[in-house]
Scaffold this motif. Structure first.
Motif, mmCIF file in Angstrom:
data_model
loop_
_atom_site.group_PDB
_atom_site.id
_atom_site.type_symbol
_atom_site.label_atom_id
_atom_site.label_comp_id
_atom_site.label_asym_id
_atom_site.label_seq_id
_atom_site.Cartn_x
_atom_site.Cartn_y
_atom_site.Cartn_z
ATOM 1 N N MET A 64 -20.165 68.296 -80.022
ATOM 2 C CA MET A 64 -19.925 68.568 -81.437
ATOM 3 C C MET A 64 -20.395 67.397 -82.293
ATOM 4 S SD MET A 64 -18.581 70.908 -83.523
ATOM 5 C CE MET A 64 -17.203 71.855 -82.859
ATOM 6 N N GLY A 65 -20.167 66.190 -81.811
ATOM 7 C CA GLY A 65 -20.583 65.014 -82.569
ATOM 8 C C GLY A 65 -22.077 64.783 -82.544
ATOM 9 N N LEU A 66 -22.689 64.960 -81.368
ATOM 10 C CA LEU A 66 -24.121 64.667 -81.220
ATOM 11 C C LEU A 66 -25.021 65.772 -81.759
ATOM 12 C CD1 LEU A 66 -24.033 63.180 -77.596
ATOM 13 C CD2 LEU A 66 -24.290 61.916 -79.752
ATOM 14 N N TYR A 67 -24.586 67.034 -81.615
ATOM 15 C CA TYR A 67 -25.431 68.155 -82.034
ATOM 16 C C TYR A 67 -25.139 68.617 -83.466
ATOM 17 C CZ TYR A 67 -27.397 72.906 -82.100
ATOM 18 O OH TYR A 67 -28.087 74.045 -82.440
ATOM 19 N N ALA A 68 -23.845 68.807 -83.768
ATOM 20 C CA ALA A 68 -23.486 69.306 -85.101
ATOM 21 C C ALA A 68 -23.229 68.183 -86.096
ATOM 22 C CB ALA A 68 -22.247 70.192 -85.005
ATOM 23 N N ASN A 69 -22.976 66.962 -85.587
ATOM 24 C CA ASN A 69 -22.721 65.791 -86.425
ATOM 25 C C ASN A 69 -21.549 66.011 -87.389
ATOM 26 O OD1 ASN A 69 -23.125 63.148 -87.309
ATOM 27 N ND2 ASN A 69 -24.530 63.771 -88.943
ATOM 28 N N VAL A 70 -20.460 66.557 -86.850
ATOM 29 C CA VAL A 70 -19.250 66.745 -87.645
ATOM 30 C C VAL A 70 -18.050 66.188 -86.869
ATOM 31 C CG1 VAL A 70 -20.032 68.743 -88.961
ATOM 32 C CG2 VAL A 70 -19.003 69.091 -86.719
ATOM 33 N N PRO A 71 -16.997 65.766 -87.565
ATOM 34 C CA PRO A 71 -15.848 65.112 -86.910
ATOM 35 C C PRO A 71 -14.747 66.079 -86.469
ATOM 36 C CG PRO A 71 -15.618 64.928 -89.273
ATOM 37 C CD PRO A 71 -16.914 65.651 -89.036
ATOM 38 N N PHE A 72 -15.120 67.085 -85.685
ATOM 39 C CA PHE A 72 -14.150 68.071 -85.213
ATOM 40 C C PHE A 72 -14.065 68.018 -83.696
ATOM 41 C CE2 PHE A 72 -15.779 69.868 -89.228
ATOM 42 C CZ PHE A 72 -14.588 69.950 -89.931
ATOM 43 N N ALA A 73 -12.882 67.682 -83.173
ATOM 44 C CA ALA A 73 -12.691 67.569 -81.727
ATOM 45 C C ALA A 73 -12.271 68.903 -81.125
ATOM 46 C CB ALA A 73 -11.637 66.504 -81.432
ATOM 47 N N LEU A 74 -12.615 69.102 -79.854
ATOM 48 C CA LEU A 74 -12.277 70.335 -79.149
ATOM 49 C C LEU A 74 -11.384 70.044 -77.952
ATOM 50 C CD1 LEU A 74 -15.425 70.728 -80.280
ATOM 51 C CD2 LEU A 74 -15.118 72.938 -79.197
ATOM 52 N N ALA A 75 -10.534 71.009 -77.621
ATOM 53 C CA ALA A 75 -9.656 70.941 -76.445
ATOM 54 C C ALA A 75 -9.095 72.342 -76.225
ATOM 55 C CB ALA A 75 -8.530 69.931 -76.677
ATOM 56 N N PRO A 76 -8.462 72.581 -75.074
ATOM 57 C CA PRO A 76 -7.856 73.902 -74.845
ATOM 58 C C PRO A 76 -6.839 74.236 -75.933
ATOM 59 C CG PRO A 76 -7.987 72.693 -72.787
ATOM 60 C CD PRO A 76 -8.366 71.726 -73.865
ATOM 61 N N GLY A 77 -7.031 75.374 -76.606
ATOM 62 C CA GLY A 77 -6.163 75.766 -77.709
ATOM 63 C C GLY A 77 -4.767 76.146 -77.252
ATOM 64 N N ILE A 78 -3.756 75.772 -78.012
ATOM 65 C CA ILE A 78 -2.375 76.027 -77.634
ATOM 66 C C ILE A 78 -2.073 77.530 -77.621
ATOM 67 C CG2 ILE A 78 0.043 75.676 -78.300
ATOM 68 C CD1 ILE A 78 -0.821 72.950 -79.379
ATOM 69 N N GLY A 79 -2.539 78.243 -78.643
ATOM 70 C CA GLY A 79 -2.319 79.679 -78.684
ATOM 71 C C GLY A 79 -2.953 80.383 -77.496
ATOM 72 N N MET A 80 -4.142 79.922 -77.114
ATOM 73 C CA MET A 80 -4.833 80.537 -75.986
ATOM 74 C C MET A 80 -4.211 80.144 -74.644
ATOM 75 S SD MET A 80 -7.184 82.590 -77.059
ATOM 76 C CE MET A 80 -5.892 83.053 -78.217
ATOM 77 N N GLN A 81 -3.594 78.961 -74.592
ATOM 78 C CA GLN A 81 -2.863 78.576 -73.371
ATOM 79 C C GLN A 81 -1.716 79.557 -73.143
ATOM 80 O OE1 GLN A 81 -1.518 74.479 -73.694
ATOM 81 N NE2 GLN A 81 -3.437 73.865 -74.627
ATOM 82 N N ALA A 82 -0.987 79.841 -74.217
ATOM 83 C CA ALA A 82 0.133 80.775 -74.131
ATOM 84 C C ALA A 82 -0.368 82.176 -73.795
ATOM 85 C CB ALA A 82 0.896 80.790 -75.451
ATOM 86 N N TYR A 83 -1.472 82.575 -74.381
ATOM 87 C CA TYR A 83 -2.042 83.899 -74.122
ATOM 88 C C TYR A 83 -2.457 84.013 -72.657
ATOM 89 C CZ TYR A 83 -4.818 88.098 -75.230
ATOM 90 O OH TYR A 83 -5.311 89.362 -75.292
#
Length: 483
Positions: A64-83
């Protein structure tokens, strides 16, 4: 570095980006302890999930940082963990290996939708109020999971023909906690706990600490609460303090070998298609998860980006109208979809662009350099694997409750005074929690939206895409009736 990340153009500096990256890392670190706890209930190894979550978070955040050059981090989503655990495994009866295969298919579907610009058609087809209801409904779902895991809710069972509770013979009385495998002819009545159990009392203490910290806007409030509650749980006898070699980093990678690629093993992808009812259920689940993830990512990106100017007006217009992938929004969504595909391969639930990224943005993060710093922090988490088995459920439950509350902010976008809007929005959001299923909530909302439009004589306003989506859901309900 200035040229690659366009620091001057974005009115930022290396120092500002580093501080922002550290802020985002501290705000998100709790996710790596929460994720193993939720997915381990589905039968997966906590250590394996811990390693898998870090791998996908580092990959997605760096890309996300190298390709899109934006400050948004990714990780397993909490809602999707529950799902993943409570709907796909507990609710639908899939094995965790099959659930990983579904996650992989969700990623592939999102890749196709993104690269073919099909997401534009879907985004335009789904009414704004239903998008908001999906986001708010996720909050209801996650909050309920948190309350349940905290032990704040007990279930009093009435009826004499009860076979089992949680796979154990049941002799009557009150059942504390989950009722995931309850088979009963009688009724089940929820009631508030009396807080005489140490775990429920510890969860309450954690919730009070977290509430105080988030109201005071203390950086890293979630991580601080997680650590504090775990420590408080030691004298209360709730926290497990017995570390062993089995929780070491080398052993964690050994456990990781059991989940890596499990989606394509003997109990994974191939078994999804063993029967038509199961195959149809898998297809609808893939679609529902993909749709939810798509809205979640877009909502986070637009919500944070609009307030800070990270996505300019021109960039947003290009996202909707342009068929190229020149906009930051396009690139960010491409990264989001590829990361979810990797999650299915390595052994964890769907990833998402985390709302906690807003903390880093608030600290001054404006470019992908923020993500590089955050990803390095995630990588360092590998050395904390021995702590995964130490943190009790009572310490993570308050985090789920407050995250769910934050997600409910989407409800403010809905005009509840207009029943034509409120009815489908209600069934979309509240039904998620009551039915214990995100996909069922989306299905109910879509169905009632169509009913409302027909009642208003505005059926011509219904998008063909929305009708096709609803037809898939209806077909699934019909199939479930005969399973």
């Amino acid at each position: 570095m200035d040229k690659f990340f366009k620091l001057k153009e974005n009115q930022t500096s290396v120092k500002q980006e580093v501080i922002a990256g550290i802020t985002t890392f501290v705000s998100m670190a709790y996710v790596f302890f929460l994720n193993p706890q939720i997915l381990s209930q589905a039968g997966m190894s906590q250590l394996a999930v811990f390693i898998a979550a870090i791998i996908v978070a580092v990959f997605g955040t760096l890309l996300m940082g190298l390709y899109a050059n934006v400050p948004f981090a990714l990780a397993p989503g909490i809602g999707m963990q529950a799902y993943f655990t409570y709907t796909i495994v507990f609710g639908f009866g899939f094995k965790w290996q099959q659930a990983l295969a579904i996650v992989f298919l969700v990623g592939m579907l999102d890749i196709v939708i993104t690269l073919t610009h099909g997401r534009q058609a879907i985004v335009k087809a789904i009414p704004t109020e239903l998008k908001a209801a999906i986001g708010g409904g996720l909050g209801v779902f996650v909050t309920y999971i948190g309350l349940k895991n905290a032990g704040f809710i007990n279930f009093v069972i009435s009826g004499s023909n009860i076979i089992s509770v949680n796979d154990k013979p049941y002799a009557g009385g009150t059942v504390k906690g989950g009722l995931d495998s309850l088979l009963a002819s009688g009724g089940v009545t929820p009631e508030l706990t009396k807080f005489i159990q140490a775990s429920a009392l510890l969860a309450l203490i954690g919730l009070l600490i977290l509430t105080f910290l988030v109201i005071r806007k203390v950086p890293g409030a979630f991580l601080i609460t997680l650590i504090a509650t775990t420590l408080i749980g030691i004298p209360m006898g709730v926290t497990n303090t017995h570390l062993s070699a089995a929780t070491s980093l080398p052993n964690a990678f050994g456990e990781f070998g059991h989940t890596f690629g499990a989606a394509f093993g003997a109990h994974g992808m191939g078994t999804l298609w063993s029967s038509w009812p199961q195959a149809s259920l898998a297809i609808v689940t893939v679609f529902a998860m993909g749709l939810t993830g798509l809205f979640d990512a877009i909502g986070t990106l637009i919500g944070i980006g609009n307030q800070t100017g990270i996505f300019s007006k021109e960039d947003q217009e290009a996202f909707v109208a342009d068929n190229s992938f020149n906009s930051k929004m396009d690139k960010a969504l491409v990264v989001d979809t590829f990361t979810t595909t990797l999650a299915g391969v390595v052994g964890t639930s769907n990833t998402t662009t985390f709302i906690e990224s807003a903390t880093g943005v608030a600290a001054g993060g404006r470019t992908g350099l923020t993500n590089i710093v955050t990803a390095l922090g995630f990588l360092a988490m590998l050395f904390l694997s021995p702590l995964v088995s130490v943190i009790p459920t009572a310490a993570t439950a308050p985090l789920l409750i407050v995250v769910g509350i934050m997600m409910m902010g989407e409800f403010k976008k809905i005009d509840w005074s207009d029943l034509a809007v409120a009815i489908p929005a209600f069934f979309t959001s509240i039904f998620m929690g009551f039915s214990f299923s995100i996909s069922y909530g989306i299905a109910a909302g879509f169905i009632f939206y169509i009913v409302v439009k027909v009642a208003q004589g505005k059926w011509k306003e219904l998008s063909p895409i929305l009708l096709v989506i609803t037809a898939f859901f209806l077909a699934n309900f019909i199939l479930l009736a005969f399973i």
